[in-house]
Design an enzyme around this catalytic site. Structure first.
Site, short mmCIF file in Angstrom:
data_model
loop_
_atom_site.label_atom_id
_atom_site.label_comp_id
_atom_site.label_asym_id
_atom_site.label_seq_id
_atom_site.Cartn_x
_atom_site.Cartn_y
_atom_site.Cartn_z
N GLU A 68 0.81 -1.14 -0.09
CA GLU A 68 0.00 0.03 0.09
C GLU A 68 0.92 1.29 -0.11
O GLU A 68 0.46 2.19 0.76
CB GLU A 68 -1.10 0.01 1.07
N GLY A 69 1.95 1.21 -0.83
CA GLY A 69 2.79 2.24 -0.83
C GLY A 69 4.15 1.96 0.20
O GLY A 69 3.97 2.02 1.30
#
Ligand code: CAA
Length: 380
Positions: A363-364
């Site tokens: 998620e990044g």
């Protein structure tokens, strides 16, 4: 300013804690070893309302706030981060996206089942050549009138082999860059949709991670989410909320390792006393406690921002960046406090240490969170 939790929040946290310590703890080591997806437990979490925590009850959700979501995530993650990532992806990346941007028909058809746990969802953005650089989507969706023709490959997809509903990000017009990207709902079993082999991972081994292949999949027009070209902003907005969930997961992993280390240090004796009485150990515990509390404040602030309707792009990025760093550093310290016992599976901390790493990646990555934070503070 009031830092106390409401009675309702305490009840929700305690319910999640109770479930984690009674149900998730059983067999967690074996699930990790065998990469066993906790299908039965997912069903139970659905029954408890953990798969649609923030979804409006009219779509089958629990109608709770984001503070409740992070409290649940923290407690589940103290025990089993493989189970908690299933909860996080389903809530933040799938249910939220559909509820905030989907049509009424999409909500009726998919959200009502996802929010109750009848369906499990997956979010498909990453590709072999588009991980951090998410605008460089190679998966294409060509407009063919009443359907889109979907072709491409998606990587490292959580719930990849287990989901019923997949939100797939694809490029519809490569000349338009991020404005030529759309999000689609793809159902398990659609012709041309293939699930590749399961990844053999360092951590969160009970979660189900696959490469997915789309070969001429006909996606009905009504399965596009939002206006034409809104898919990249959809993905970014959805991920901002997802980062709150993963930050809470990292917080839970760190807190779980700290609680085990504290308990062990009060029992284990060396040089004639419990090891917590040695300053070398006591100072480690003090650092862990302080950093975990700081991470908790950032996670709560990001959740509060979302609940207040404030922009939470930066607060979620800061929460994830910091909580994942704390999780990585302090799970290593928890292993160190356990000494030789920390290196064997029965004591849980080695698993928490392996699980912590992914929170700095998915998620990044931490580097992406720094891009988000720095761009925002520079433009202010
Ligand atoms: N909300 C709304 N719009 C946004 C936005 C946000 N949070 N962030 C960017 N946008 C908009 C921008 O305003 C811009 O729009 P305009 O052209 O109209 O101005 C457009 O989107 C493009 O933005 P950027 O120019 O900033 O795009 P970029 O190419 O520089 O990329 C990035 C920005 C932050 C690096 C982004 O690519 C990113 O977040 N990358 C990481 C991707 C990621 O998190 N992947 C995780 C995979 S999912 C996963 O892990 C799930 C799982 O299974 C657990």
């Amino acid at each position: 300013m009031d830092f106390s939790l409401s009675e309702e929040h305490i009840m929700i946290r305690d319910a999640a804690r109770d479930f984690a310590q009674t149900e998730l703890l059983l067999g967690v080591i074996e699930r990790d070893e065998k990469q066993h997806f906790p299908a039965e437990l997912v069903k139970k979490m659905g029954d408890l309302g953990f798969l649609g925590i923030m979804v409006d009850p009219k779509y089958g959700g629990s109608g709770m706030d984001t503070i409740s979501y992070v409290l649940i995530m923290e407690e589940l993650s103290k025990i089993d981060a493989s189970a908690s990532v299933i909860v996080s992806v389903n809530n933040s990346l799938v249910c939220y996206g559909l509820e905030a941007f989907g049509t009424e028909a999409q909500k009726e058809k998919y959200l009502t089942k996802l929010a109750t746990g009848e369906f499990v969802g997956a979010f498909c953005l990453s590709e072999p050549e588009a991980g951090s650089d998410a605008t460089s989507q190679k998966t294409s969706a060509i407009d063919k009138g009443d359907y889109y023709l979907l072709n491409g490959t998606k990587n490292w997809i959580t719930n990849g082999g287990r989901a019923d509903v997949y939100i797939v990000i694809a490029q519809t017009d490569k000349h338009k860059g991020s404005h030529g990207i759309n999000a689609f709902i793809v159902e398990k079993g659609m012709e041309g949709f293939h699930v590749g082999p399961k990844e053999n991972k360092l951590g969160i081994r009970g979660s189900d991670t696959h490469t997915l292949q789309f070969n001429d999949v006909k996606v009905p027009k009504e399965n596009r989410i939002g206006d034409d070209g809104a898919g990249f902003r959809f993905a970014m907005k959805t991920l901002s909320g997802g980062r709150i969930g993963i930050a809470a997961q990292a917080l839970g992993i760190a807190a779980g390792a700290y609680e085990l280390a504290l308990k062990y240090s009060k029992e284990r004796k060396a040089f004639g006393t419990e090891i917590c009485n040695h300053q070398a150990i006591a100072f480690k515990l003090a650092d862990m406690y302080t950093d975990i509390e700081a991470a908790r404040h950032l996670v709560m602030k990001a959740a509060w921002d979302k609940d207040q309707g404030n922009n939470y792009d930066v607060s979620s990025a800061m929460a994830k960046l910091y909580a994942s760093k704390v999780a990585m550093e302090h799970t290593v310290e928890a292993v160190q406090i356990h000494g030789g016992n920390g290196f064997v599976k029965d004591y849980h901390v080695e698993r928490l240490m392996r699980d912590a790493k992914i929170t700095q990646i998915y998620e990044g990555t931490s580097e992406i969170q720094k891009i988000v934070i720095s761009r925002n503070i520079i433009k202010e």
